[in-house]
Design a protein around this motif. Sequence first.
Motif, PDB file in Angstrom:
ATOM      1  N   GLU A  50       0.876  -1.174   0.000  1.00  0.00           N
ATOM      2  CA  GLU A  50       0.000   0.000   0.000  1.00  0.00           C
ATOM      3  C   GLU A  50       0.907   1.216   0.000  1.00  0.00           C
ATOM      4  OE1 GLU A  50      -2.703   0.352   3.270  1.00  0.00           O
ATOM      5  OE2 GLU A  50      -3.952  -1.294   2.553  1.00  0.00           O
ATOM      6  N   HIS A  52       1.004   5.441   0.219  1.00  0.00           N
ATOM      7  CA  HIS A  52       0.283   6.658   0.593  1.00  0.00           C
ATOM      8  C   HIS A  52       1.202   7.863   0.418  1.00  0.00           C
ATOM      9  CE1 HIS A  52      -3.027   4.509   2.704  1.00  0.00           C
ATOM     10  NE2 HIS A  52      -2.090   3.588   2.822  1.00  0.00           N
ATOM     11  N   ASP A  53       0.612   8.998   0.091  1.00  0.00           N
ATOM     12  CA  ASP A  53       1.347  10.254   0.066  1.00  0.00           C
ATOM     13  C   ASP A  53       1.670  10.632   1.509  1.00  0.00           C
ATOM     14  OD1 ASP A  53       1.415  13.337   0.273  1.00  0.00           O
ATOM     15  OD2 ASP A  53       1.672  12.949  -1.872  1.00  0.00           O
ATOM     16  N   THR A  56      -0.374  14.064   2.584  1.00  0.00           N
ATOM     17  CA  THR A  56      -1.842  14.092   2.576  1.00  0.00           C
ATOM     18  C   THR A  56      -2.471  12.788   3.048  1.00  0.00           C
ATOM     19  OG1 THR A  56      -2.018  13.275   0.302  1.00  0.00           O
ATOM     20  CG2 THR A  56      -1.846  15.673   0.615  1.00  0.00           C
ATOM     21  N   ASN A  57      -1.680  11.737   3.162  1.00  0.00           N
ATOM     22  CA  ASN A  57      -2.128  10.397   3.530  1.00  0.00           C
ATOM     23  C   ASN A  57      -3.087   9.788   2.495  1.00  0.00           C
ATOM     24  OD1 ASN A  57      -1.687   8.256   5.256  1.00  0.00           O
ATOM     25  ND2 ASN A  57      -3.564   8.655   6.403  1.00  0.00           N
ATOM     26  N   GLN A  58      -3.126  10.353   1.290  1.00  0.00           N
ATOM     27  CA  GLN A  58      -3.950   9.813   0.210  1.00  0.00           C
ATOM     28  C   GLN A  58      -3.317   8.514  -0.283  1.00  0.00           C
ATOM     29  OE1 GLN A  58      -3.895  12.196  -3.316  1.00  0.00           O
ATOM     30  NE2 GLN A  58      -5.005  10.687  -4.527  1.00  0.00           N
ATOM     31  N   GLN A  59      -4.140   7.457  -0.396  1.00  0.00           N
ATOM     32  CA  GLN A  59      -3.617   6.189  -0.898  1.00  0.00           C
ATOM     33  C   GLN A  59      -3.603   6.208  -2.418  1.00  0.00           C
ATOM     34  OE1 GLN A  59      -5.612   2.670   0.488  1.00  0.00           O
ATOM     35  NE2 GLN A  59      -4.330   1.326  -0.737  1.00  0.00           N
ATOM     36  N   TYR A  60      -2.496   5.759  -2.992  1.00  0.00           N
ATOM     37  CA  TYR A  60      -2.378   5.635  -4.437  1.00  0.00           C
ATOM     38  C   TYR A  60      -2.757   4.209  -4.810  1.00  0.00           C
ATOM     39  CZ  TYR A  60       0.360   9.948  -4.218  1.00  0.00           C
ATOM     40  OH  TYR A  60       0.784  11.236  -4.006  1.00  0.00           O
TER      41      TYR A  60
END
Length: 79
Positions: A50, A52-53, A56-60
């Motif tokens: 997994e 994540h940025d 921002t903690n956005q998952q790619y």
Amino acid sequence: MSSSILYRFRSGTTFEALPLPGTSARLFDVKKGIVKAKRLDVGGMDFELEVHDASTNQQYVDESMLLPRGTRLIVRRVG
């Protein structure tokens, strides 16, 4: 020009550089590079990463997404 993406595992404290041949890389290639750099493929690939940025903690999730150089990532081994 050499560039890199910075990554660390969720349990890590410092970021490591993953060298890139150009100015960006596909998420698939970044994951493959991390697996190779950390030698996680010894004994099979029974897991996913997994990504994540870090800011921002956005998952790619889109494997074809281009990540620009200088991106900071948090990686988590799942499975």
